[in-house]
Design a protein around this motif. Sequence first.
Motif, PDB file in Angstrom:
ATOM      1  N   GLU A 159       7.766  -0.644  14.370  1.00  0.00           N
ATOM      2  CA  GLU A 159       7.413  -1.337  13.135  1.00  0.00           C
ATOM      3  C   GLU A 159       6.969  -0.393  12.022  1.00  0.00           C
ATOM      4  OE1 GLU A 159       4.373  -4.091  14.137  1.00  0.00           O
ATOM      5  OE2 GLU A 159       5.590  -5.220  15.568  1.00  0.00           O
ATOM      6  N   ILE A 160       6.679   0.856  12.369  1.00  0.00           N
ATOM      7  CA  ILE A 160       6.094   1.779  11.402  1.00  0.00           C
ATOM      8  C   ILE A 160       6.978   2.007  10.173  1.00  0.00           C
ATOM      9  CG2 ILE A 160       5.364   4.179  11.045  1.00  0.00           C
ATOM     10  CD1 ILE A 160       4.171   4.102  13.870  1.00  0.00           C
ATOM     11  N   PRO A 161       8.290   2.282  10.316  1.00  0.00           N
ATOM     12  CA  PRO A 161       9.095   2.532   9.111  1.00  0.00           C
ATOM     13  C   PRO A 161       9.078   1.384   8.115  1.00  0.00           C
ATOM     14  CG  PRO A 161      10.282   3.254  11.059  1.00  0.00           C
ATOM     15  CD  PRO A 161       9.073   2.484  11.545  1.00  0.00           C
ATOM     16  N   ALA A 162       9.058   0.145   8.601  1.00  0.00           N
ATOM     17  CA  ALA A 162       9.051  -1.006   7.702  1.00  0.00           C
ATOM     18  C   ALA A 162       7.669  -1.264   7.113  1.00  0.00           C
ATOM     19  CB  ALA A 162       9.533  -2.254   8.441  1.00  0.00           C
ATOM     20  N   GLN A 163       6.630  -0.882   7.833  1.00  0.00           N
ATOM     21  CA  GLN A 163       5.262  -1.148   7.389  1.00  0.00           C
ATOM     22  C   GLN A 163       4.744  -0.082   6.435  1.00  0.00           C
ATOM     23  OE1 GLN A 163       4.183  -3.964   8.421  1.00  0.00           O
ATOM     24  NE2 GLN A 163       1.980  -4.052   8.006  1.00  0.00           N
ATOM     25  N   LEU A 164       5.223   1.152   6.592  1.00  0.00           N
ATOM     26  CA  LEU A 164       4.704   2.286   5.835  1.00  0.00           C
ATOM     27  C   LEU A 164       5.526   2.517   4.571  1.00  0.00           C
ATOM     28  CD1 LEU A 164       2.869   4.790   5.532  1.00  0.00           C
ATOM     29  CD2 LEU A 164       4.471   6.021   7.025  1.00  0.00           C
ATOM     30  N   ASN A 165       4.902   2.360   3.418  1.00  0.00           N
ATOM     31  CA  ASN A 165       5.555   2.624   2.128  1.00  0.00           C
ATOM     32  C   ASN A 165       5.199   4.049   1.716  1.00  0.00           C
ATOM     33  OD1 ASN A 165       6.706   2.644  -0.374  1.00  0.00           O
ATOM     34  ND2 ASN A 165       5.663   0.823  -1.130  1.00  0.00           N
ATOM     35  N   TYR A 166       6.009   4.983   2.206  1.00  0.00           N
ATOM     36  CA  TYR A 166       5.745   6.413   1.987  1.00  0.00           C
ATOM     37  C   TYR A 166       6.633   6.924   0.861  1.00  0.00           C
ATOM     38  CZ  TYR A 166       5.104  11.381   2.936  1.00  0.00           C
ATOM     39  OH  TYR A 166       4.812  12.714   2.811  1.00  0.00           O
ATOM     40  N   ILE A 167       6.009   7.565  -0.130  1.00  0.00           N
ATOM     41  CA  ILE A 167       6.734   8.080  -1.294  1.00  0.00           C
ATOM     42  C   ILE A 167       6.786   9.607  -1.200  1.00  0.00           C
ATOM     43  CG2 ILE A 167       6.777   8.222  -3.812  1.00  0.00           C
ATOM     44  CD1 ILE A 167       5.143   5.606  -3.842  1.00  0.00           C
ATOM     45  N   PRO A 168       7.935  10.169  -0.823  1.00  0.00           N
ATOM     46  CA  PRO A 168       8.014  11.624  -0.648  1.00  0.00           C
ATOM     47  C   PRO A 168       8.177  12.354  -1.972  1.00  0.00           C
ATOM     48  CG  PRO A 168      10.133  10.635  -0.145  1.00  0.00           C
ATOM     49  CD  PRO A 168       9.183   9.496  -0.456  1.00  0.00           C
ATOM     50  N   HIS A 214       4.197  12.959   6.214  1.00  0.00           N
ATOM     51  CA  HIS A 214       4.830  11.724   6.662  1.00  0.00           C
ATOM     52  C   HIS A 214       4.517  11.465   8.138  1.00  0.00           C
ATOM     53  CE1 HIS A 214       8.771   9.147   6.321  1.00  0.00           C
ATOM     54  NE2 HIS A 214       7.717   8.419   6.604  1.00  0.00           N
ATOM     55  N   ILE A 215       4.604  12.528   8.942  1.00  0.00           N
ATOM     56  CA  ILE A 215       4.302  12.409  10.365  1.00  0.00           C
ATOM     57  C   ILE A 215       2.858  11.959  10.568  1.00  0.00           C
ATOM     58  CG2 ILE A 215       3.937  13.754  12.478  1.00  0.00           C
ATOM     59  CD1 ILE A 215       6.435  15.384  11.685  1.00  0.00           C
ATOM     60  N   ALA A 234      -2.811   6.217  -1.955  1.00  0.00           N
ATOM     61  CA  ALA A 234      -3.393   7.366  -1.254  1.00  0.00           C
ATOM     62  C   ALA A 234      -2.385   8.501  -1.223  1.00  0.00           C
ATOM     63  CB  ALA A 234      -3.789   6.969   0.170  1.00  0.00           C
ATOM     64  N   GLY A 235      -2.876   9.682  -0.836  1.00  0.00           N
ATOM     65  CA  GLY A 235      -2.002  10.842  -0.716  1.00  0.00           C
ATOM     66  C   GLY A 235      -2.386  11.668   0.499  1.00  0.00           C
ATOM     67  N   ILE A 236      -1.403  12.381   1.035  1.00  0.00           N
ATOM     68  CA  ILE A 236      -1.630  13.277   2.166  1.00  0.00           C
ATOM     69  C   ILE A 236      -0.985  14.618   1.841  1.00  0.00           C
ATOM     70  CG2 ILE A 236      -1.247  13.698   4.630  1.00  0.00           C
ATOM     71  CD1 ILE A 236      -0.945  10.694   5.021  1.00  0.00           C
ATOM     72  N   SER A 237      -1.719  15.697   2.051  1.00  0.00           N
ATOM     73  CA  SER A 237      -1.150  17.034   1.859  1.00  0.00           C
ATOM     74  C   SER A 237      -2.087  18.055   2.482  1.00  0.00           C
ATOM     75  CB  SER A 237      -0.949  17.327   0.369  1.00  0.00           C
ATOM     76  OG  SER A 237      -0.129  18.476   0.207  1.00  0.00           O
ATOM     77  N   VAL A 276       0.860  -1.185   0.000  1.00  0.00           N
ATOM     78  CA  VAL A 276       0.000   0.000   0.000  1.00  0.00           C
ATOM     79  C   VAL A 276       0.898   1.237   0.000  1.00  0.00           C
ATOM     80  CG1 VAL A 276      -1.883   1.218   1.149  1.00  0.00           C
ATOM     81  CG2 VAL A 276      -1.693  -1.288   1.351  1.00  0.00           C
ATOM     82  N   THR A 277       0.775   2.053  -1.027  1.00  0.00           N
ATOM     83  CA  THR A 277       1.663   3.203  -1.171  1.00  0.00           C
ATOM     84  C   THR A 277       0.942   4.501  -0.824  1.00  0.00           C
ATOM     85  OG1 THR A 277       1.093   3.235  -3.523  1.00  0.00           O
ATOM     86  CG2 THR A 277       3.147   2.150  -2.907  1.00  0.00           C
ATOM     87  N   VAL A 278       1.645   5.343  -0.068  1.00  0.00           N
ATOM     88  CA  VAL A 278       1.108   6.646   0.338  1.00  0.00           C
ATOM     89  C   VAL A 278       2.097   7.716  -0.075  1.00  0.00           C
ATOM     90  CG1 VAL A 278       0.338   8.086   2.260  1.00  0.00           C
ATOM     91  CG2 VAL A 278      -0.065   5.608   2.314  1.00  0.00           C
ATOM     92  N   THR A 279       1.626   8.727  -0.814  1.00  0.00           N
ATOM     93  CA  THR A 279       2.518   9.805  -1.227  1.00  0.00           C
ATOM     94  C   THR A 279       2.177  11.086  -0.478  1.00  0.00           C
ATOM     95  OG1 THR A 279       3.517  10.900  -3.142  1.00  0.00           O
ATOM     96  CG2 THR A 279       1.127  10.692  -3.148  1.00  0.00           C
ATOM     97  N   GLY A 280       3.157  11.955  -0.412  1.00  0.00           N
ATOM     98  CA  GLY A 280       2.986  13.240   0.257  1.00  0.00           C
ATOM     99  C   GLY A 280       4.242  14.063   0.108  1.00  0.00           C
TER     100      GLY A 280
END
Length: 337
Positions: free
Chosen positions: A189-198, A173-174, A216-219, A161-165
Amino acid sequence: MRTFTTVLVAAATAVALGACTTPTAAPGPDAPAGEAVAPDSVQIIVPADPGGGWDQTGRAVSEVLTSDGIVDSAPVTNIGGAGGTVGLAALANESDPYTLMVTGLVMVGAVETNASERRLEDTTPIARLTEEALVVVVPAESPYETLEDLVDDIVENGQSVTVTGGSAGGADHILAGLLLESAGLDPAEIPAQLNYIPNSGGGEAVTLILGNNVSAGISGIGEFVEHVDAGTMRALAVSSAEPVEALPDAPTITDAGYDVVLTNWRGLLAPGGISDEERAALVSLAEELHASDAWTETRETRGWADAFLVGDDFADFVDANIAEIGQTLRTIGLLAS
């Protein structure tokens, strides 16, 4: 409830930003220390690529300053990269004291996660201008109907599951990390579980979301609201304590079941080491900006809440925000303890 509202808070190549500005008049020998001497023009550094919240803020500041005749010119230069720390390095090398750089919570986090040599403590804080809620969105065709759908899938399936921001360690990211912590995930575990695309600018995130290239995206709301209104994105939740007028159908994250509130502040910095007179002139300029009808209209149109703070009060806020963000990044596993 974990609440982060207003207190959550490669060396750059030389960049030509135009001719140095000069004040309308030099202070005389009897001028008191700290007297404001208005500059004819200012330079504005946006430490991000075009299209994002910092770019919108910098260009709005430039427009109001010039259209209201506060200054004759206020050229904007984008210096993107590394969560604003490339722009921060450029500010440190800037010889023109009448230079303003857009900053905010994102840069506070990026300084820590990038182990930046240049820090906000090396600058001169001028003013906090606005704060803005964040929004979690998905492409219109997404199977996620609620924030719980998305978070549960990240907890269960992790990297698929990929999340961009925005930049790594920034507000977006926070928020993603806090959501997973609130969902019961061990912070370690969060860094390994979260696939965050900056991304270094909001335009890149929009392209990824509209192209269905991320889950998904966050902004900030201002960066996604037009796409939500157009029906090409769906807003799952907003990060403010109360619903947001610009997105009336989006619940708050707390109403969606997660004890997280987070708003993103934005403000202006000047180079470090400027004189008291130069600092006073820039503070006065920020006060004129804030008092103008054009700025009020801009804020309301963009959905930015007023968070005005200047001078020593803003400097104290920045110091507190640096400490708070560093601790938060460590708590949710995005920064080594």
